[in-house]
Write a protein that holds these residues in place. Sequence first.
Motif, short mmCIF file in Angstrom:
data_model
loop_
_atom_site.label_atom_id
_atom_site.label_comp_id
_atom_site.label_asym_id
_atom_site.label_seq_id
_atom_site.Cartn_x
_atom_site.Cartn_y
_atom_site.Cartn_z
N ALA A 354 -50.67 15.81 -3.84
CA ALA A 354 -50.69 15.79 -5.03
C ALA A 354 -51.53 16.32 -5.70
N ALA A 355 -52.76 15.52 -5.55
CA ALA A 355 -53.72 16.16 -6.29
C ALA A 355 -54.37 17.08 -6.07
N LYS A 356 -54.38 17.79 -4.58
CA LYS A 356 -54.81 19.49 -4.17
C LYS A 356 -53.78 20.13 -4.53
N PRO A 357 -54.35 21.38 -5.55
CA PRO A 357 -53.76 22.31 -6.11
C PRO A 357 -53.30 23.36 -4.79
N THR A 358 -51.64 23.76 -4.90
CA THR A 358 -51.16 24.74 -3.78
C THR A 358 -51.20 26.16 -4.68
N GLY A 359 -51.65 26.51 -6.05
CA GLY A 359 -51.28 27.77 -6.81
C GLY A 359 -50.27 27.99 -7.60
N ARG A 360 -49.53 26.94 -6.90
CA ARG A 360 -47.58 26.91 -7.39
C ARG A 360 -47.45 26.37 -9.33
N SER A 361 -46.94 27.44 -10.43
CA SER A 361 -46.74 27.39 -11.54
C SER A 361 -45.71 26.89 -11.91
N VAL A 362 -44.97 25.76 -13.19
CA VAL A 362 -44.15 25.22 -13.26
C VAL A 362 -43.53 26.94 -14.43
N GLU A 363 -42.32 26.75 -14.33
CA GLU A 363 -41.84 27.93 -14.92
C GLU A 363 -41.19 27.08 -15.87
N ALA A 364 -41.00 26.20 -16.06
CA ALA A 364 -39.79 25.82 -17.60
C ALA A 364 -40.62 24.18 -18.33
N GLU A 365 -40.64 24.18 -19.45
CA GLU A 365 -41.09 23.54 -20.40
C GLU A 365 -40.25 22.43 -20.74
N GLY A 366 -39.25 22.20 -20.18
CA GLY A 366 -38.41 20.83 -20.51
C GLY A 366 -37.00 21.54 -20.08
N PHE A 367 -35.77 20.41 -20.21
CA PHE A 367 -34.42 19.85 -20.12
C PHE A 367 -34.08 19.80 -20.87
N ARG A 368 -32.77 20.52 -21.30
CA ARG A 368 -32.07 21.05 -22.47
C ARG A 368 -30.64 20.51 -22.46
N MET A 369 -30.08 19.00 -22.55
CA MET A 369 -28.79 18.73 -22.01
C MET A 369 -28.05 19.36 -22.66
N PRO A 370 -26.81 20.03 -22.01
CA PRO A 370 -25.45 20.61 -22.19
C PRO A 370 -24.89 20.72 -23.18
N ARG A 371 -24.01 21.63 -24.55
CA ARG A 371 -23.56 21.61 -25.39
C ARG A 371 -22.02 20.61 -24.60
N ALA A 372 -21.57 19.84 -25.41
CA ALA A 372 -20.35 19.84 -25.25
C ALA A 372 -18.74 20.49 -25.02
N ARG A 373 -17.52 19.96 -24.21
CA ARG A 373 -17.21 21.21 -24.19
C ARG A 373 -15.70 20.63 -24.64
N VAL A 374 -14.24 20.86 -23.99
CA VAL A 374 -13.05 20.46 -24.86
C VAL A 374 -11.66 21.46 -24.26
N ILE A 375 -11.45 20.51 -23.47
CA ILE A 375 -10.28 20.96 -22.45
C ILE A 375 -9.25 21.17 -23.27
N ASP A 376 -8.97 22.53 -22.93
CA ASP A 376 -6.99 22.79 -23.27
C ASP A 376 -5.98 22.33 -22.53
N PRO A 377 -5.50 21.07 -23.26
CA PRO A 377 -4.60 20.12 -22.17
C PRO A 377 -3.51 21.44 -21.30
N ARG A 378 -2.99 22.10 -22.59
CA ARG A 378 -1.94 22.83 -21.95
C ARG A 378 -2.45 23.52 -20.09
N ARG A 487 -8.97 25.62 -18.63
CA ARG A 487 -9.85 26.12 -19.76
C ARG A 487 -10.75 25.18 -20.87
N VAL A 488 -11.17 25.92 -21.35
CA VAL A 488 -12.20 24.94 -22.54
C VAL A 488 -12.56 25.81 -23.48
N ARG A 489 -13.15 24.98 -24.76
CA ARG A 489 -13.85 26.02 -25.20
C ARG A 489 -15.06 25.38 -25.56
N ARG A 490 -16.07 24.99 -26.26
CA ARG A 490 -17.40 24.91 -26.39
C ARG A 490 -17.00 24.10 -27.74
N SER A 491 -17.57 22.42 -28.20
CA SER A 491 -17.14 21.82 -29.16
C SER A 491 -17.88 22.43 -30.25
#
Length: 493
Positions: A354-378, A487-491
């Motif tokens: 892995a120390a040998k460069p392949t020329g590939r570039s990283v395409e993201a700065e980090g992962f963001r956890m998703p926003r919570a959802r609420v389920i419509d019980p109906r 059916r869901v909505r965002r918290s």
Amino acid sequence: MSDWHATAVRRRALAVLLAKRLRSACRTRDLRIDAGGQEILRRASCDVGEDGSVVFRLGAQLPGHGRRIAGREAARLLCELLPDAADDALAVDAAEAERWVRHADDVAALREQVAERGLVAFVADGSMLARRSGVDDRPMESGVPFAAPASMAVEFTLPHAGTVRGMGIEPGVTLIVGGGFHGKSTLLRALESGVWDHVPGDGRDFVVADPSAVKIRAEDGRSVTGVDVHAFVDHLPSGDDTRHFTTENASGSTSQAAAVVESLEAGSRVLLIDEDTAATNLMIRDARMQELVAKDREPLTPLVDLVRSMADDHGVAVVLVMGGSGDYMDVADRVVLMDAYRPEDVTERAKALAAKPTGRSVEAEGFRMPRARVIDPRSVSSEARGKQKIRAEGTDGLRFGESEVDVRSVEQITDPAMTTGIGLAIEAAVRQGWIDGEATVSEALDRLEEALEAGGTAALLKIRDVDLAVPRRYEVAATLNRMRELRVRRSGE
């Protein structure tokens, strides 16, 4: 012996043993009992009480002619054959029962010690991971016993089995590599099954995984409802909102992205991924493809650029089977090479490469956890759909009300009884108000899990008296997320 039923784990193991014995003792096809396969699960078919009482629940096909029951044959079935079978099942050999309950003690102790050590999984030396066939889950008779590499070996002391040595998998990113047919996927399948206890002699007796481990795969054509996949898909040519992504026909990449997010939302902190069942374009974009297709023309951010942040920033461990892309060596904490079913720690060699460069570039700065959802019980009540019907279609599908839910890609569903348990758990969550239109998905699953832990099969038998196995929250969540009427909505909205 009174100590056979002294603890919950012993009672669960003893119940499975007795159910299997009754199945063997039933010498007619007119009597049937759900005894399951290689897993030790809480099943409705047999319950052992704290006082040692035993309750069997089984089905009887009454003999008859046309619409008339044959009385004498039915009486013989219910008054002779059934009692005789129950007597045979309960006449369990002391040594056999002792072996099962001691095994239950050992596995419970192992799980506790693995968690205390901070490991996400453990595979004992001598384990037989390979199965006989795709339809026979018993251990292969002539397979290669597992042996941990010295650098990854750990030991635990169990109450009955004594010292057990094996391979411990630490948090972070673990890469399993090797040639085709050398045991990579076999090891991963053992880990995904390690969330369940197994019967003595299964070969995976002392293979355990973090209880929250979830197998992730791509799934063309599934429905996705209101899932925040923006970390993986930052824009779409159609202009659809990827922070609240909905589709009736997901692609391989968007379905896998949704599966990751949904599993994290349900509380999983260990993801298991096999490249054989993953979407290639969500796993990697190599240097040549990056040069050919500019990032502003590619909406997908591959997992290779997010997995490090998932582990470091959010404590999500990832175990990946990878045979075709060396770019994952750049982000792996450890690399295990499977060679003829024998594991070897090749982390240092991989880091040097892995120390040998392949020329590939990283395409993201980090992962963001998703926003919570609420389920419509109906949207998830079987009663609300006209017919209160819950029926398993094997492990491939669930009939819920008038809807068919495709769960064939939820690979940790063990058998049809668990599929039924999932359907009843969803219905119970709506009826009891655990899914109430206000609680987030995680909060609703917390309530369900608490009720199932306290009430076991009884909590689900209140919905319907059928064969069932108690599921984990993660299989319940996966099934909910595949309901096309969901059916869901965002918290907070």
